[in-house]
Design a protein around this motif. Structure first.
Motif, short mmCIF file in Angstrom:
data_model
loop_
_atom_site.label_atom_id
_atom_site.label_comp_id
_atom_site.label_asym_id
_atom_site.label_seq_id
_atom_site.Cartn_x
_atom_site.Cartn_y
_atom_site.Cartn_z
N LYS A 79 13.88 110.53 21.20
CA LYS A 79 14.85 110.02 20.23
C LYS A 79 15.34 108.63 20.64
O LYS A 79 15.88 108.46 21.74
N VAL A 90 10.05 115.83 22.41
CA VAL A 90 10.99 115.23 21.47
C VAL A 90 11.54 113.93 22.06
O VAL A 90 12.20 113.96 23.10
N GLU A 111 14.22 115.17 24.90
CA GLU A 111 14.91 116.44 24.75
C GLU A 111 13.97 117.62 24.81
O GLU A 111 12.81 117.52 24.39
N GLU A 112 14.48 118.73 25.26
CA GLU A 112 13.79 120.01 25.18
C GLU A 112 13.56 120.34 23.69
O GLU A 112 14.45 120.12 22.87
N PHE A 113 12.38 120.83 23.35
CA PHE A 113 12.09 121.20 21.95
C PHE A 113 12.73 122.55 21.66
O PHE A 113 12.56 123.51 22.41
N LEU A 114 13.44 122.63 20.53
CA LEU A 114 14.05 123.89 20.12
C LEU A 114 13.28 124.44 18.92
O LEU A 114 13.01 123.71 17.96
N LYS A 166 22.70 108.55 20.44
CA LYS A 166 22.27 109.92 20.74
C LYS A 166 22.74 110.32 22.14
O LYS A 166 23.09 111.47 22.39
N VAL A 222 13.34 109.60 15.51
CA VAL A 222 12.98 110.80 16.26
C VAL A 222 11.49 111.05 16.16
O VAL A 222 10.94 111.11 15.05
N GLU A 227 16.46 125.37 10.68
CA GLU A 227 17.59 124.42 10.69
C GLU A 227 18.58 124.69 9.57
O GLU A 227 18.22 125.19 8.50
N ILE A 267 21.61 120.01 17.04
CA ILE A 267 20.53 119.01 17.09
C ILE A 267 21.10 117.61 17.02
O ILE A 267 20.65 116.70 17.69
N GLU A 268 22.10 117.44 16.17
CA GLU A 268 22.68 116.10 16.04
C GLU A 268 24.03 116.18 15.36
O GLU A 268 24.33 117.14 14.64
N LYS A 303 13.51 117.78 4.44
CA LYS A 303 13.36 116.37 4.84
C LYS A 303 11.98 115.81 4.59
O LYS A 303 11.83 114.61 4.41
N ALA A 354 20.13 121.18 23.15
CA ALA A 354 18.92 121.10 23.97
C ALA A 354 19.18 120.33 25.26
O ALA A 354 19.94 119.36 25.27
N ILE A 401 8.32 113.63 17.34
CA ILE A 401 7.98 114.92 17.93
C ILE A 401 6.47 114.93 18.12
O ILE A 401 5.72 114.81 17.16
P1 AMP Z 1 17.65 113.98 14.01
O1 AMP Z 1 17.42 112.59 13.53
O2 AMP Z 1 18.29 114.08 15.36
O3 AMP Z 1 18.22 114.89 12.97
O4 AMP Z 1 16.18 114.60 14.19
C1 AMP Z 1 15.31 114.67 13.10
C2 AMP Z 1 14.64 116.00 13.08
O5 AMP Z 1 13.89 116.19 14.27
C3 AMP Z 1 15.59 117.18 13.03
O6 AMP Z 1 16.02 117.47 11.75
C4 AMP Z 1 14.70 118.27 13.59
O7 AMP Z 1 13.83 118.76 12.59
C5 AMP Z 1 13.89 117.56 14.61
N1 AMP Z 1 14.48 117.72 15.95
C6 AMP Z 1 15.37 116.91 16.54
N2 AMP Z 1 15.66 117.35 17.78
C7 AMP Z 1 14.93 118.46 17.98
C8 AMP Z 1 14.78 119.38 19.08
N3 AMP Z 1 15.43 119.23 20.23
N4 AMP Z 1 13.94 120.41 18.92
C9 AMP Z 1 13.26 120.57 17.77
N5 AMP Z 1 13.34 119.74 16.71
C10 AMP Z 1 14.16 118.69 16.81
#
Ligand code: AMP
Ligand code: GLY
Length: 423
Positions: free
Chosen positions: A149, A147, A191-194, A107, A159, A198, A288-289, A220, A122, A161
């Protein structure tokens, strides 16, 4: 040409289904595959990370193209393994080099790449066990939710939250000091929350040029209304209705182009898919990723809409001639609904007989966790079968998927009945 698909899920059954339709494909192998791939190709009992056994298979069967489904072999360097072996270097591998795969494998690497290329994402900082106290101080500068990770691969579970600052500090400590996710959480990105909705875009690149595949939205969480535990994905809809032309333009200019140009500038060998997880904040897309493969179950909705011959597309990737391709897309919507074993994503049983598959004719059945046992198809995983349907309207397509799922049966079968509720 003879082709090998690596993997055993719904994504790989979909690849196999599309490749089997191509005139360019002679013999088709899947390792290890599932009951669905066994019906249209030859399954071989080889693990996706057993590189020496894959080499043996490729040489024995004169395989000229390898399509890598999951991330593990990519992060472990399967593309480099082929490129650095005199007997294998001419084989086209669809999947990036080990360096490129770091976009998913770390990440922190992905965040640094995004910032280097000014791609919207973010704000973040990363921490290790040695800097856990600084991490807690950083959390105090942010607003809830928090957040966290795990830096490395954690099977989609890395991840967290959290709503509460004390809980966030405790989890940070758990990840860094107590290695909650093993080696994957030796480093943690905070990370900053967004806040937004999605969606995902899928790009196929040859390392110089690219084509953008249809968008998709996946669901998901296990529970209706997006509640409960995270899963690998309970279904997907393609295209995403709110991703209109103006928004897609922003995605292309602010995200896709700088991503591919960034790979080129940094000399990162990348021939394969880039799956970009995005969030729409106000009217703007933010990353986000990255994943370095197709999504599952997004593939089951996205690939059936691609009318261009998939093997020819992959040949263009191998020859770095994707600029010559005019991608043809089915303009209808496709939806896929995943049936899962009762209990998933926690403990569940396997080996339950699946009936009713042959009664489905106006949807496509993609096998995920299934296998053949004594002539019967039985469950062999958490996610079991995805049912994909087309219609001009995604709601009608969903209706078809749901009507056909009613024909399927296995003990403790579960699926979400509310896909698209948020659209
Ligand atoms: P990822 O494994 O990075 O896809 O993260 C899993 C889930 O966490 C994502 O699909 C988002 O729903 C949530 N997520 C990850 N990063 C953020 C973020 N910075 N702000 C808000 N939601 C996030
Ligand atoms: N469906 C999410 C993924 O494939 O990572």
């Amino acid at each position: 040409m003879n082709i090998l698909v690596l993997g055993s899920g719904g994504r790989e059954h979909t690849f196999t289904y599309k490749i089997a339709q191509s005139d360019l494909c002679d013999q088709l192998f899947v390792a290890p595959g599932n009951a669905g791939t066994a019906a249209i190709a030859t399954n071989v009992a080889v693990a996706v990370t057993d590189f020496p056994a894959i080499k043996e298979l490729v040489l024995k069967e004169n395989i000229k193209m390898v399509v890598v489904g999951p991330e593990d072999p990519l992060v472990q360097g399967i593309s480099d393994f082929f490129a650095n072996d005199n007997d294998l270097k001419k084989v086209i591998v669809i999947g990036p080099s080990k360096e490129g795969a770091q976009l998913e494998g770390s990440k922190e690497y992905a965040k640094e790449f995004l910032f280097r290329h000014n791609i919207p994402t973010a704000a973040y900082q990363s921490f290790t066990a040695a800097t856990v106290e600084e991490g807690k101080k950083f959390l105090e500068t942010l607003n809830a939710p928090y957040v966290l990770k795990a830096d490395g691969l954690a099977a989609g579970k890395g991840v967290l939250i959290l709503q509460n600052i004390e809980e966030a500090k405790t989890e940070l400590e758990n990840m860094l000091t107590n290695k909650k996710f093993g080696a994957a959480s030796e480093k943690v990105v905070i990370e900053e929350f967004l806040d937004g909705i999605e969606l995902s875009v899928f790009v196929l690149t040859d390392g110089k040029n690219y084509v953008t595949l249809p968008t998709a939205k996946d669901y998901k969480r296990i529970g209706e209304g997006d509640t409960g535990l995270n899963t690998g994905g309970m279904g997907a809809i393609s295209p995403v209705p709110f991703a209109d032309a103006a928004f897609m333009n922003k995605i292309e200019n602010q995200i896709i182009k700088p991503t591919v140009e960034g790979l080129v500038k940094e000399n990162i060998d990348y021939k394969g898919f880039i799956f970009i997880g995005l969030i729409k904040v106000g009217n703007d897309p933010k990353v986000i990723e990255y994943n370095v493969r197709m999504g599952d179950p997004e593939t089951e909705a996205v690939l059936p809409r691609v009318k261009t011959d998939l093997v020819s597309l992959f040949q263009h990737v191998g020859n770095q001639t994707l600029d010559q391709v005019n991608l043809e897309i089915d303009l209808r919507s496709a939806t896929t609904v995943m049936t899962v074993s009762g209990g998933y994503p926690e403990a569940y049983q396997k080996g339950k007989e699946i009936t009713g598959i042959e009664a489905i004719s106006d949807s496509i059945v993609f096998h995920a966790g299934t296998k053949l046992e004594g002539g019967k198809v039985v469950t062999n995983g958490g996610r079991v079968i995805a049912v994909t349907s087309f219609d001009n309207d995604f709601r009608e397509a969903l209706k078809k998927s749901y009507q056909n799922i009613e024909k399927l049966h296995f003990d403790k079968m579960y699926y979400r009945k509310d896909l698209g509720f948020d659209l």
